[in-house]
Design a protein around this motif. Structure first.
Motif, PDB file in Angstrom:
ATOM      1  N   CYS A  68      41.522  31.165  38.814  1.00 21.60           N
ATOM      2  CA  CYS A  68      42.140  29.956  38.263  1.00 21.60           C
ATOM      3  C   CYS A  68      43.590  29.944  38.726  1.00 21.60           C
ATOM      4  O   CYS A  68      44.111  30.946  39.231  1.00 21.60           O
ATOM      5  N   CYS A  72      48.630  38.982  32.866  1.00 19.96           N
ATOM      6  CA  CYS A  72      48.007  37.656  32.803  1.00 19.96           C
ATOM      7  C   CYS A  72      46.512  37.893  32.630  1.00 19.96           C
ATOM      8  O   CYS A  72      45.869  38.495  33.490  1.00 19.96           O
ATOM      9  N   CYS A 115      45.256  32.610  29.851  1.00 14.52           N
ATOM     10  CA  CYS A 115      45.054  31.302  30.476  1.00 14.52           C
ATOM     11  C   CYS A 115      43.597  31.098  30.867  1.00 14.52           C
ATOM     12  O   CYS A 115      42.865  32.063  31.058  1.00 14.52           O
ATOM     13  N   SER A 116      43.228  29.830  31.004  1.00 12.64           N
ATOM     14  CA  SER A 116      41.904  29.504  31.534  1.00 12.64           C
ATOM     15  C   SER A 116      41.972  28.543  32.717  1.00 12.64           C
ATOM     16  O   SER A 116      40.961  28.295  33.371  1.00 12.64           O
ATOM     17  N   TYR A 124      44.350  28.593  27.068  1.00 11.33           N
ATOM     18  CA  TYR A 124      43.263  29.572  26.956  1.00 11.33           C
ATOM     19  C   TYR A 124      42.176  28.956  26.086  1.00 11.33           C
ATOM     20  O   TYR A 124      42.387  28.704  24.894  1.00 11.33           O
ATOM     21  N   GLY A 157      47.591  26.811  34.429  1.00 11.54           N
ATOM     22  CA  GLY A 157      48.700  27.627  33.931  1.00 11.54           C
ATOM     23  C   GLY A 157      50.065  26.998  34.100  1.00 11.54           C
ATOM     24  O   GLY A 157      51.046  27.692  34.337  1.00 11.54           O
ATOM     25  N   SER A 163      42.690  36.245  31.847  1.00 12.45           N
ATOM     26  CA  SER A 163      41.931  35.000  31.888  1.00 12.45           C
ATOM     27  C   SER A 163      40.446  35.271  31.723  1.00 12.45           C
ATOM     28  O   SER A 163      39.940  36.322  32.140  1.00 12.45           O
ATOM     29  N   ARG A 191      38.468  33.437  33.261  1.00  8.10           N
ATOM     30  CA  ARG A 191      37.970  33.001  34.572  1.00  8.10           C
ATOM     31  C   ARG A 191      38.552  33.907  35.653  1.00  8.10           C
ATOM     32  O   ARG A 191      39.753  34.156  35.691  1.00  8.10           O
ATOM     33  N   HIS A 238      40.676  39.929  34.494  1.00 15.38           N
ATOM     34  CA  HIS A 238      39.626  38.965  34.174  1.00 15.38           C
ATOM     35  C   HIS A 238      38.771  39.573  33.073  1.00 15.38           C
ATOM     36  O   HIS A 238      38.185  40.643  33.249  1.00 15.38           O
ATOM     37  N   THR A 256      46.943  41.201  36.715  1.00 16.31           N
ATOM     38  CA  THR A 256      45.954  40.248  36.210  1.00 16.31           C
ATOM     39  C   THR A 256      44.696  40.983  35.759  1.00 16.31           C
ATOM     40  O   THR A 256      44.312  41.992  36.350  1.00 16.31           O
TER      41      THR A 256
END
Length: 200
Positions: A45, A38, A12-13, A93, A16, A40, A42, A60, A58
């Motif tokens: 986000c 997850c 994702c960006s 994304y 979501g 990303s 970013r 990054h 998560t």
């Protein structure tokens, strides 16, 4: 294994919302899958916040963190391996997935596109620009497409499509809102089709 749950990663960006729709559908429909990552580009986000709140790991990962494209791809593959990821779902994304990752997960990466591919796809065709193009072309219907990801933008085999009417007086924003509602239905349906072989 009868009770095996397919391990999913979501890339994702942004906020979501498709990720959230899929997450809730997995629980509501009791689908044999779970999110194990997850990822990303970013660090902050909506998608990352939602994942953290649900206890989903998560990561990054941005190309800016690495000296070469190869190092970035290698780091992505490492993260996917560490979380035993079997399928990748792209949900807003806004980066191209490295070719090495696409090759490693051949026909195991899904994306959703806010139009009826092969129309209105390709580089630069994302977000509001897609809906603007649909209206400028005078289309009577649009929709959402879930497709497999290959090395070209929006060119992979289509898994599921659903149509949405274009209404008189639509703006790109009003059309986007209607298509997004469709996305929140068709993406979970496509995942269910993939996992169980059944259509909704």
């Amino acid at each position: 294994m009868a009770n095996h749950k397919t391990k999913l990663a979501v890339f994702c960006s942004g906020t979501g919302t498709n990720f959230q729709a899929i997450y809730h559908a997995i629980n509501e429909r009791d689908l044999p899958a779970e999110f194990s990552l997850c990822l990303s580009n970013r660090s902050e986000c909506g998608a990352m916040t939602f994942a953290a709140a649900k206890g989903i790991p998560t990561v990054h990962l941005s190309e800016k963190q690495y000296d070469t494209h190869e190092e970035f791809a290698s780091a992505m593959l490492k993260a996917l391996g560490e979380h035993d990821v079997e399928y990748i779902l792209l949900a807003g994304y806004l980066r191209k997935v490295p070719e090495a990752v696409v090759e490693a997960y051949n026909l195991k990466i899904l994306n959703i596109h806010p139009a009826l591919l092969p129309k209105f796809g390709g580089k630069g065709m994302y977000g509001i620009s897609v809906h603007q193009a649909v209206l400028e072309a005078g289309e009577k219907e649009t929709g959402a497409t879930v497709h497999y990801v290959d090395t070209e933008y929006d060119k992979g085999p289509i898994l599921l499509q659903r149509t949405v009417p274009v209404k008189k007086g639509d703006t790109p924003e009003s059309l986007a809102a209607r298509v997004l509602e469709c996305e929140h239905q068709v993406y979970p349906d496509a995942l269910e089709k993939l996992l169980t072989g059944t259509n909704r």
